[in-house]
Design a protein around this motif. Structure first.
Motif, short mmCIF file in Angstrom:
data_model
loop_
_atom_site.label_atom_id
_atom_site.label_comp_id
_atom_site.label_asym_id
_atom_site.label_seq_id
_atom_site.Cartn_x
_atom_site.Cartn_y
_atom_site.Cartn_z
N CYS A 48 -5.82 0.24 -5.53
CA CYS A 48 -5.45 1.64 -5.33
C CYS A 48 -6.48 2.28 -4.39
N GLU A 105 -7.33 5.17 -4.19
CA GLU A 105 -8.00 6.29 -4.86
C GLU A 105 -9.03 5.80 -5.88
N CYS A 106 -8.59 4.95 -6.79
CA CYS A 106 -9.49 4.56 -7.88
C CYS A 106 -9.88 3.09 -7.83
N CYS A 158 0.04 5.44 -8.50
CA CYS A 158 -0.95 4.68 -9.24
C CYS A 158 -0.87 5.12 -10.69
N CYS A 197 -4.77 6.30 -12.00
CA CYS A 197 -5.26 7.65 -11.70
C CYS A 197 -4.13 8.66 -11.60
#
Ligand SMILES: [Zn+2]
Length: 118
Positions: A18, A20-21, A54, A57
């Motif tokens: 991901c 983002e995370c 996702c 997150c």
């Protein structure tokens, strides 16, 4: 009055990280196809959309944030995607109106040509 919505065609879990995370087992790709509906008909269009979320997150990953790897995997899934054929279905009320119009039309013709008379 008509409405347009998307229904889910296919869901796939991606093993990419991901953006983002950085979790590597929480990306879920969803393909959707457009359906329009009014009082008189229901139609499936050729329009499709895909969405990447996702689950870890809980954010939607927009295409601008996709890595090359994600792009490739999404492309791969897109190629294997089986969309529903474009179709239009008339609702019973529409058939009722059509049948009524045809009956009236036939009766009018029969009266006008003198085949039946009261
Ligand atoms: Zn995430």
């Amino acid at each position: 009055m008509s409405s347009s919505r998307f229904f889910t065609l296919k869901e796939a879990r991606l093993s990419n990280n991901c953006p983002e995370c950085y979790s590597n087992d929480s990306l879920e790709l969803t393909f959707k196809q457009n359906l329009t509906e009014s009082k008189f008909h229901k139609a499936i269009t050729n329009e499709t959309a895909c969405e990447l979320r996702c689950l870890n997150c809980e954010v939607q990953i927009f295409p601008i944030m996709w890595t090359d790897d994600i792009d490739r995997v999404v492309d791969y899934h897109k190629r294997g995607l089986k969309t529903k054929p474009k179709s239009t279905k008339l609702k019973p009320i529409t058939w009722g109106i059509l049948v009524f119009v045809i009956v009236v039309l036939i009766a009018t013709i029969l009266f006008a040509t003198g085949i039946i008379s009261i």
